[in-house]
Design an enzyme around this catalytic site. Structure first.
Site, PDB file in Angstrom:
ATOM      1  CE  LYS A  58      -4.390  -1.874   1.205  1.00  0.00           C
ATOM      2  NZ  LYS A  58      -5.429  -2.135   2.191  1.00  0.00           N
ATOM      3  NE  ARG A 111      -7.841  -8.249   0.345  1.00  0.00           N
ATOM      4  CZ  ARG A 111      -7.417  -7.527  -0.688  1.00  0.00           C
ATOM      5  NH1 ARG A 111      -6.371  -6.747  -0.567  1.00  0.00           N
ATOM      6  NH2 ARG A 111      -8.038  -7.591  -1.852  1.00  0.00           N
TER       7      ARG A 111
HETATM    8  N1  HH2 Z   1      -7.512  -3.690   0.652  1.00  0.00           N
HETATM    9  C1  HH2 Z   1      -7.828  -3.684  -0.655  1.00  0.00           C
HETATM   10  C2  HH2 Z   1      -8.941  -4.402  -1.120  1.00  0.00           C
HETATM   11  N2  HH2 Z   1      -9.715  -5.119  -0.271  1.00  0.00           N
HETATM   12  N3  HH2 Z   1     -10.174  -5.874   1.914  1.00  0.00           N
HETATM   13  C3  HH2 Z   1      -9.886  -5.886   3.218  1.00  0.00           C
HETATM   14  N4  HH2 Z   1     -10.655  -6.599   4.071  1.00  0.00           N
HETATM   15  N5  HH2 Z   1      -8.828  -5.190   3.726  1.00  0.00           N
HETATM   16  C4  HH2 Z   1      -8.010  -4.446   2.935  1.00  0.00           C
HETATM   17  O1  HH2 Z   1      -7.056  -3.800   3.455  1.00  0.00           O
HETATM   18  C5  HH2 Z   1      -8.287  -4.417   1.519  1.00  0.00           C
HETATM   19  C6  HH2 Z   1      -9.407  -5.150   1.047  1.00  0.00           C
HETATM   20  C7  HH2 Z   1      -7.001  -2.923  -1.627  1.00  0.00           C
HETATM   21  O2  HH2 Z   1      -6.009  -3.698  -2.195  1.00  0.00           O
HETATM   22  P1  HH2 Z   1      -6.114  -4.492  -3.599  1.00  0.00           P
HETATM   23  O3  HH2 Z   1      -7.203  -5.498  -3.597  1.00  0.00           O
HETATM   24  O4  HH2 Z   1      -4.768  -5.033  -3.877  1.00  0.00           O
HETATM   25  O5  HH2 Z   1      -6.380  -3.373  -4.690  1.00  0.00           O
HETATM   26  P2  HH2 Z   1      -7.692  -2.834  -5.409  1.00  0.00           P
HETATM   27  O6  HH2 Z   1      -8.675  -2.422  -4.381  1.00  0.00           O
HETATM   28  O7  HH2 Z   1      -7.187  -1.681  -6.236  1.00  0.00           O
HETATM   29  O8  HH2 Z   1      -8.267  -3.939  -6.260  1.00  0.00           O
END
Ligand code: HH2
Length: 270
Positions: free
Chosen positions: A214, A249
């Site tokens: 992040k 995660r």
């Molecule tokens: N962060 C992201 C997405 N979903 N869910 C939970 N429970 N906690 C988190 O910190 C979290 C999440 C963001 O990361 P990512 O899925 O890699 O990216 P994007 O939202 O751009 O698809």
């Protein structure tokens, strides 16, 4: 329902079937590519694979329901058939319902189960739920995040949403909570939350921390490119575990599993 592994930290692997996710956007757009990536995450040690079809990165535009469902459902169905435990990362009750019917075991709702329909879907399908805190919505959440006491406000929010889930028939052992690192938070807010995760763990639910790659890591340590943020991600993940997280995660499974094994061995030797 998805059960946490006994006696060790749970690793959730990130699998985004989107063109625009902040780190792996556009990498696994076809169902075949996404399924083989999900299988690989599992083989490398992910206890559960979190499949998302709508980016929640700051500034992301919402995706229509059919579009999102079309991205995630074939992937979830095939991974579940291969025996890979799957959660669905969605804010839409209908996508969650269909994902559970396709074999998902868990619903990860970054809007925190504020929608009664979402709680009903979770209650009826037997899903484990991850209640995440977010201030605002993805499109605008990083504009000017503001809190009095960020830890107390996030704790109060999660307590209230957990109470709604319990009231609507989701049993306590099916509930996880998550401070939502980077979701309507400055670097300082993220750091306060990570430093005080024990106050969230004190609520009595497993705490999930999503720190992997992040932007706060880039802001603290330099790397602009998300792919260069592995060392910072491992450091932040271990700090989260030391302060009470039960689930990480992450994008980098092998590396995280190795770090957790060594950290766990040292901790047990005390
Ligand atoms: N962060 C992201 C997405 N979903 N869910 C939970 N429970 N906690 C988190 O910190 C979290 C999440 C963001 O990361 P990512 O899925 O890699 O990216 P994007 O939202 O751009 O698809």
């Amino acid at each position: 329902m998805f059960h946490l592994p006994d006696g060790r930290v749970c690793v959730m692997g990130v699998l985004n079937v989107t063109p625009d996710s902040f780190s792996d956007g556009g990498l696994h757009l076809s169902a075949d590519e996404a399924v083989s990536r999900g299988q690989r995450l599992h083989d490398e040690g992910a206890d559960i694979v979190d499949v998302g079809g709508e980016s929640t990165r700051p500034g992301a535009d919402p995706v229509a329901e059919e579009e999102e469902a079309g991205r995630v459902l074939p992937v979830i169905e095939r991974l579940a058939a291969l025996g890979v435990p799957v959660s669905v990362d969605t804010m839409k009750p209908e996508v969650a319902r269909r994902a559970m019917a396709a074999g998902a075991r868990m619903i990860n709702d970054v809007s925190g189960f504020g929608d009664e329909k979402m709680r009903r879907v979770a209650a009826q399908s037997g899903a484990t739920v991850c209640i995440m805190h977010m201030q605002g919505e993805p499109r605008s959440m990083q504009a000017s995040p503001m809190y009095g006491d960020v830890v107390e406000e996030v704790r109060a929010f999660l307590t209230e949403r957990a109470a709604l889930c319990l009231h609507d028939g989701i049993q306590k052992e099916r509930i996880w909570v998550d401070p939502g690192i980077g979701f309507g938070k400055t670097v300082e807010h993220n750091l306060s939350l990570l430093a005080n995760l024990d106050r969230l763990a004190g609520m009595g639910y497993p705490v999930l921390a999503g720190v992997s790659r992040k932007s706060f890591i880039g802001r603290i340590a330099g790397p602009e490119d998300t792919g260069d943020r592995l060392p910072g991600s491992l450091a932040a993940g271990l700090a989260a575990v030391a302060n009470g997280a039960s689930v990480l995660r992450v994008h980098d499974i092998k590396e995280t599993a190795q770090a957790l094994k060594v950290w766990g061995a040292v901790t047990r030797a005390r």
